[in-house]
Motif scaffolding. Structure first.
Motif, PDB file in Angstrom:
ATOM      1  N   VAL A  15       0.854  -1.185   0.000  1.00 45.90           N
ATOM      2  CA  VAL A  15       0.000   0.000   0.000  1.00 45.90           C
ATOM      3  C   VAL A  15       0.891   1.236   0.000  1.00 45.90           C
ATOM      4  O   VAL A  15       1.757   1.373   0.860  1.00 45.90           O
ATOM      5  N   ASP A  16       0.695   2.092  -0.969  1.00 44.60           N
ATOM      6  CA  ASP A  16       1.454   3.345  -1.036  1.00 44.60           C
ATOM      7  C   ASP A  16       0.856   4.334  -0.035  1.00 44.60           C
ATOM      8  O   ASP A  16      -0.324   4.674  -0.117  1.00 44.60           O
ATOM      9  N   TYR A  17       1.667   4.786   0.919  1.00 44.93           N
ATOM     10  CA  TYR A  17       1.118   5.670   1.945  1.00 44.93           C
ATOM     11  C   TYR A  17       1.364   7.152   1.659  1.00 44.93           C
ATOM     12  O   TYR A  17       1.006   8.013   2.462  1.00 44.93           O
ATOM     13  N   ARG A  18       1.947   7.497   0.534  1.00 47.23           N
ATOM     14  CA  ARG A  18       2.264   8.901   0.257  1.00 47.23           C
ATOM     15  C   ARG A  18       1.034   9.810   0.382  1.00 47.23           C
ATOM     16  O   ARG A  18       1.087  10.850   1.008  1.00 47.23           O
ATOM     17  N   ASN A  19      -0.056   9.433  -0.240  1.00 47.12           N
ATOM     18  CA  ASN A  19      -1.255  10.279  -0.199  1.00 47.12           C
ATOM     19  C   ASN A  19      -2.228   9.853   0.892  1.00 47.12           C
ATOM     20  O   ASN A  19      -3.348  10.339   0.954  1.00 47.12           O
ATOM     21  N   ARG A  20      -1.797   8.944   1.764  1.00 51.08           N
ATOM     22  CA  ARG A  20      -2.682   8.456   2.827  1.00 51.08           C
ATOM     23  C   ARG A  20      -2.232   8.913   4.216  1.00 51.08           C
ATOM     24  O   ARG A  20      -2.860   8.549   5.207  1.00 51.08           O
ATOM     25  N   LEU A  21      -1.138   9.663   4.270  1.00 49.70           N
ATOM     26  CA  LEU A  21      -0.701  10.212   5.549  1.00 49.70           C
ATOM     27  C   LEU A  21      -1.349  11.577   5.782  1.00 49.70           C
ATOM     28  O   LEU A  21      -1.913  12.176   4.866  1.00 49.70           O
ATOM     29  N   ASP A  22      -1.267  12.047   7.003  1.00 50.45           N
ATOM     30  CA  ASP A  22      -1.816  13.355   7.338  1.00 50.45           C
ATOM     31  C   ASP A  22      -0.714  14.214   7.966  1.00 50.45           C
ATOM     32  O   ASP A  22      -0.330  13.992   9.115  1.00 50.45           O
ATOM     33  N   PRO A  23      -0.170  15.198   7.245  1.00 53.10           N
ATOM     34  CA  PRO A  23      -0.530  15.580   5.872  1.00 53.10           C
ATOM     35  C   PRO A  23       0.065  14.607   4.854  1.00 53.10           C
ATOM     36  O   PRO A  23       1.031  13.908   5.150  1.00 53.10           O
ATOM     37  N   PRO A  24      -0.506  14.562   3.650  1.00 52.86           N
ATOM     38  CA  PRO A  24       0.019  13.648   2.624  1.00 52.86           C
ATOM     39  C   PRO A  24       1.413  14.051   2.165  1.00 52.86           C
ATOM     40  O   PRO A  24       1.792  15.220   2.231  1.00 52.86           O
ATOM     41  N   LEU A  25       2.164  13.065   1.700  1.00 49.68           N
ATOM     42  CA  LEU A  25       3.508  13.320   1.187  1.00 49.68           C
ATOM     43  C   LEU A  25       3.434  13.688  -0.290  1.00 49.68           C
ATOM     44  O   LEU A  25       2.507  13.278  -0.993  1.00 49.68           O
ATOM     45  N   PRO A  26       4.417  14.431  -0.779  1.00 50.22           N
ATOM     46  CA  PRO A  26       4.456  14.722  -2.219  1.00 50.22           C
ATOM     47  C   PRO A  26       4.579  13.431  -3.025  1.00 50.22           C
ATOM     48  O   PRO A  26       5.159  12.451  -2.560  1.00 50.22           O
ATOM     49  N   ALA A  27       4.038  13.429  -4.222  1.00 47.20           N
ATOM     50  CA  ALA A  27       4.090  12.241  -5.073  1.00 47.20           C
ATOM     51  C   ALA A  27       5.523  11.855  -5.420  1.00 47.20           C
ATOM     52  O   ALA A  27       5.814  10.689  -5.679  1.00 47.20           O
ATOM     53  N   ASN A  28       6.429  12.837  -5.409  1.00 48.27           N
ATOM     54  CA  ASN A  28       7.826  12.575  -5.754  1.00 48.27           C
ATOM     55  C   ASN A  28       8.686  12.322  -4.516  1.00 48.27           C
ATOM     56  O   ASN A  28       9.915  12.438  -4.575  1.00 48.27           O
ATOM     57  N   TYR A  29       8.057  11.983  -3.386  1.00 50.52           N
ATOM     58  CA  TYR A  29       8.803  11.654  -2.164  1.00 50.52           C
ATOM     59  C   TYR A  29       9.737  10.484  -2.430  1.00 50.52           C
ATOM     60  O   TYR A  29       9.323   9.438  -2.934  1.00 50.52           O
ATOM     61  N   PHE A  30      11.018  10.647  -2.088  1.00 51.40           N
ATOM     62  CA  PHE A  30      12.018   9.607  -2.317  1.00 51.40           C
ATOM     63  C   PHE A  30      12.187   8.782  -1.048  1.00 51.40           C
ATOM     64  O   PHE A  30      12.400   9.323   0.040  1.00 51.40           O
ATOM     65  N   GLY A  31      12.094   7.486  -1.196  1.00 55.06           N
ATOM     66  CA  GLY A  31      12.302   6.612  -0.045  1.00 55.06           C
ATOM     67  C   GLY A  31      11.457   5.375  -0.164  1.00 55.06           C
ATOM     68  O   GLY A  31      11.081   4.946  -1.259  1.00 55.06           O
ATOM     69  N   ASN A  32      11.164   4.783   0.984  1.00 54.74           N
ATOM     70  CA  ASN A  32      10.261   3.644   1.019  1.00 54.74           C
ATOM     71  C   ASN A  32       8.923   4.142   1.524  1.00 54.74           C
ATOM     72  O   ASN A  32       8.750   4.380   2.710  1.00 54.74           O
ATOM     73  N   GLY A  33       7.995   4.319   0.620  1.00 53.01           N
ATOM     74  CA  GLY A  33       6.678   4.847   0.976  1.00 53.01           C
ATOM     75  C   GLY A  33       5.617   3.774   1.015  1.00 53.01           C
ATOM     76  O   GLY A  33       4.452   4.037   0.709  1.00 53.01           O
ATOM     77  N   LEU A  34       6.011   2.547   1.373  1.00 53.02           N
ATOM     78  CA  LEU A  34       5.065   1.438   1.352  1.00 53.02           C
ATOM     79  C   LEU A  34       4.751   0.916   2.745  1.00 53.02           C
ATOM     80  O   LEU A  34       5.597   0.906   3.635  1.00 53.02           O
ATOM     81  N   SER A  35       3.536   0.487   2.895  1.00 51.71           N
ATOM     82  CA  SER A  35       3.135  -0.327   4.025  1.00 51.71           C
ATOM     83  C   SER A  35       2.545  -1.609   3.430  1.00 51.71           C
ATOM     84  O   SER A  35       2.539  -1.779   2.210  1.00 51.71           O
ATOM     85  N   SER A  36       2.072  -2.496   4.283  1.00 52.24           N
ATOM     86  CA  SER A  36       1.506  -3.753   3.796  1.00 52.24           C
ATOM     87  C   SER A  36       0.107  -3.940   4.359  1.00 52.24           C
ATOM     88  O   SER A  36      -0.205  -3.487   5.461  1.00 52.24           O
ATOM     89  N   SER A  37      -0.718  -4.599   3.588  1.00 54.74           N
ATOM     90  CA  SER A  37      -2.039  -4.977   4.062  1.00 54.74           C
ATOM     91  C   SER A  37      -2.324  -6.384   3.556  1.00 54.74           C
ATOM     92  O   SER A  37      -1.579  -6.926   2.727  1.00 54.74           O
TER      93      SER A  37
END
Length: 363
Positions: A277-299
């Motif tokens: 699951v990509d958490y970039r746009n699911r955090l509060d506040p959301p991360l930029p789409a070009n955020y560099f790193g590991n932006g994944l969680s698992s479900s």
């Protein structure tokens, strides 16, 4: 900064993934050596100026609590130029082939107890056929979204070399490195780290777990679902009940049913489907789409094997996956993350685990 020539949130630090990108370039070996390969090397150097962490190292000194990405001016990405006499069309095609056949196309990712490379690259030339770019990367540093952004940046800069000597990178490809925008009020970073240490028997090291969970006798094949296939499947699923379906949900449901039915004779208690699951746009506040790193969680979603044998099994599985994704979007990603991690750790005896990697958005 130029690459040197070498002979060779939340995912565990010793995991790495390896991918190959096959490109048909029907040119002579001489032309590839004199033009294509230097172009690739030069544009790689330009791309790394924007992605300095990839040229650095993942370090974990004894006195430091968590691993750190460090970069020094003399650091570099290992780049190997190789040549292969293998059948390019076979390796780049969709037919079934043994996984080991592509092993020579993938570079080694150097790793030790206290330090490790972030990325390694290998360009393999198939004379008069094409070339392949093999990539090995650290999930503790970046995942697929950031890796694909880097590859797109490299490709874009390569196309601009004939137009300008020092081309600039497009804004949407320019990585965003600021870690302060990631809020961790419940300390999930420490939770995942402690879970990893527990899994490793409290041994601190950054060595890659070679072939982790991979059967050496496995095979690879490509099965394609085109737009029309997805549309027909979606219409069939929706006919049983109104449901908003994404390409991801439809594809996963169909493939899962096919996989489980193919193993009908095996004794399975439950089927546990794990997906990123990509958490970039699911955090509060959301991360930029070009955020560099590991932006994944698992479900995950757990299903009874009988569900897959039903006449409308694809629809039932699609509803289950769709509901899980809806819950993630409604409650925000970090809510209940501790419980989710605990569930992912517990593997019931006789349970069939099927996990998904990469994304339908990697284009």
């Amino acid at each position: 900064m130029t690459p040197d020539h070498a002979d060779h949130g939340a995912l565990p630090f010793s995991w790495a993934t390896r991918h190959v990108h096959m490109t048909a370039l029907f040119e002579t070996l001489l032309h590839s050596n004199s033009h294509v390969l230097p172009q690739l090397k030069h544009s790689l150097s330009l791309a790394l100026l924007h992605y300095l962490p990839l040229a650095g190292k993942l370090t974990w000194p004894p006195h430091v609590h968590i691993p750190t990405i460090s970069y020094a001016p003399d650091d570099a990405v290992s780049l190997l130029f190789a040549e292969s006499s293998a059948d390019f069309n076979r390796l780049s095609g969709d037919d079934i082939s043994e996984s080991s056949e592509s092993g020579h196309l993938i570079p080694e990712l150097l790793s030790y107890d206290d330090r490790a490379s972030c990325m390694a690259l290998q360009i393999t030339l198939f004379p008069n056929q094409g070339l392949c770019i093999g990539v090995s990367k650290r999930h503790a540093v970046l995942e697929g979204i950031s890796a694909i952004a880097f590859m797109k940046s490299w490709a874009y800069l390569c196309t601009q070399l004939d137009k300008q000597q020092y081309p600039s990178l497009l804004p949407e490809l320019t990585p965003f490195f600021d870690r302060t925008v990631v809020k961790d009020p419940v300390g999930l970073g420490s939770l995942y780290l402690n879970n990893w240490l527990d899994f490793m028997g409290n041994q601190r090291h950054l060595k890659v777990l070679e072939d982790f969970g991979v059967d050496r006798n496995s095979v690879r094949a490509t099965f394609k679902l085109n737009v029309e296939d997805i549309k027909k499947l979606g219409e069939k699923i929706s006919s049983s009940q109104p449901l908003h379906l994404s390409t991801f949900v439809v594809t996963c449901a169909y493939v899962l049913v096919c996989l489980v039915k193919a193993r009908e004779g095996e004794s399975i208690r439950n089927v546990n489907f794990l997906f990123p699951v990509d958490y970039r746009n699911r955090l509060d506040p959301p991360l930029p789409a070009n955020y560099f790193g590991n932006g994944l969680s698992s479900s995950n979603v757990i299903l009874k094997p009988s569900v897959f044998m039903e006449e409308n099994g694809v629809a039932t599985v699609a509803v289950k996956i769709s509901n899980i994704i809806r819950e993630i979007n409604e409650k925000r990603l970090l809510e209940g993350a501790e419980e989710t991690l605990e569930k992912l750790k517990n593997w019931e005896e006789g349970e069939e685990r099927i996990s998904m990697a990469r994304s339908n958005k990697f284009t």
